[in-house]
Scaffold this active site. Structure first.
Site, PDB file in Angstrom:
ATOM      1  N   SER A   7       0.840  -1.200   0.000  1.00 43.64           N
ATOM      2  CA  SER A   7       0.000   0.000   0.000  1.00 43.64           C
ATOM      3  C   SER A   7       0.872   1.247   0.000  1.00 43.64           C
ATOM      4  CB  SER A   7      -0.902   0.027   1.235  1.00 43.64           C
ATOM      5  OG  SER A   7      -1.452   1.324   1.368  1.00 43.64           O
ATOM      6  N   MET A  36      -9.106   7.719   0.459  1.00 44.93           N
ATOM      7  CA  MET A  36      -9.900   8.040   1.657  1.00 44.93           C
ATOM      8  C   MET A  36     -10.504   9.423   1.523  1.00 44.93           C
ATOM      9  SD  MET A  36      -7.225   6.786   4.528  1.00 44.93           S
ATOM     10  CE  MET A  36      -6.628   5.092   4.588  1.00 44.93           C
ATOM     11  N   HIS A  65      -8.570   0.661  -3.628  1.00 44.92           N
ATOM     12  CA  HIS A  65      -9.412   0.450  -2.445  1.00 44.92           C
ATOM     13  C   HIS A  65     -10.092   1.765  -2.117  1.00 44.92           C
ATOM     14  CE1 HIS A  65      -9.472  -0.678   2.154  1.00 44.92           C
ATOM     15  NE2 HIS A  65     -10.685  -0.573   1.643  1.00 44.92           N
ATOM     16  N   MET A  67     -12.206   3.939  -0.032  1.00 46.77           N
ATOM     17  CA  MET A  67     -12.824   4.132   1.285  1.00 46.77           C
ATOM     18  C   MET A  67     -13.540   5.462   1.226  1.00 46.77           C
ATOM     19  SD  MET A  67      -9.622   2.742   3.486  1.00 46.77           S
ATOM     20  CE  MET A  67      -8.534   2.952   2.093  1.00 46.77           C
TER      21      MET A  67
END
Ligand code: DX5
Ligand code: ZN
Length: 226
Positions: A7, A36, A65, A67
């Site tokens: 990551s 995010m 990913h 979020m």
């Protein structure tokens, strides 16, 4: 074969191009891209523009990913020739099945992430349509948190669901993974391991990747064995 997805959330943001080149040289398989929004999770990271600045800096596929709330509004932004997976959170999707179909319609693989407190049963009626399930082993929002042990049992149960309902499903884990606990989760059924601080948290990034690959019993993406 177990795949490693470092990551870049824990990498030096001023040198991201060098970071992805380093993990590629060392044999990592994917670049995990943690997006995010400051609402769904209590932190803001970066968006699609930063990810796109890494196009061509390595040959590694992006494992996105998301979020964020309302992920449907932003899916297109993350589709590039290097994007392999786009993962959304079950908790952020009112119409999860629609979102999964939306991701697939863009020509990328669809992942669904579950927070530590979200049961696997929430996926019972759509697991056949999903390419990957991401089991969160920390509460999302920050790198460097401690692994939540109940995630291992969740992976074992997911492996059974996979065998019964979708043998092609890929199981990924994310949060608090290091070279001491990685074997526990891969033995339970994890196929893609995300690692942030344990790869980028010290200077020898290539050495850290190689140590992970040695623990998971493969020689990295340069390995031609199946
Ligand atoms: C957590 C992120 C993770 C995180 C992993 O919200 O989704 O990908 O960066 O970092 P470590 O491996 O340090 O827990
Ligand atoms: Zn992540």
């Amino acid at each position: 074969m177990i795949q490693l997805a470092p990551s870049i959330l824990s990498a030096d943001f001023s040198r991201l191009g060098d970071s992805v080149a380093a993990i590629e040289r060392a044999g990592a398989h994917l670049i995990h891209v943690d997006v995010m929004d400051g609402h769904f999770v209590p932190n803001i990271s970066f968006g699609a523009a930063v990810m796109k600045s890494l196009l061509g800096k390595s040959g590694l596929p992006f494992d996105v990913h998301l979020m964020r709330e309302e992920p449907d509004r932003y899916l297109e932004d993350f589709v590039t020739e290097q994007t392999e997976y786009i993962t959304v959170h079950q908790e952020a999707c009112v119409h999860l099945n629609r979102t999964i179909q939306h991701i697939k319609s863009l020509g990328v693989k669809a992942g669904v992430a579950l927070n530590p407190a979200t049961p696997l049963s929430t996926l019972e009626y759509c697991i056949g349509d999903i390419d990957m399930v991401l089991i969160m082993s920390v509460n999302p929002g920050f790198g460097g948190q401690k692994f939540i042990p109940s995630a291992t049992e969740k992976v074992e149960k997911l492996r059974k669901m996979k065998e019964e309902k979708n043998p092609e499903l890929v199981i990924e884990i994310d949060g608090g993974i290091n070279t001491d606990n990685v074997r526990t989760v891969t033995d339970a059924g994890v196929e893609i391991v995300v690692a942030g601080s344990s790869v980028f948290g010290s200077d020898d990034v290539e050495g850290n990747v190689k140590e992970f690959l040695a623990k998971t019993g493969n020689a990295g993406r340069h390995d031609t064995r199946k």
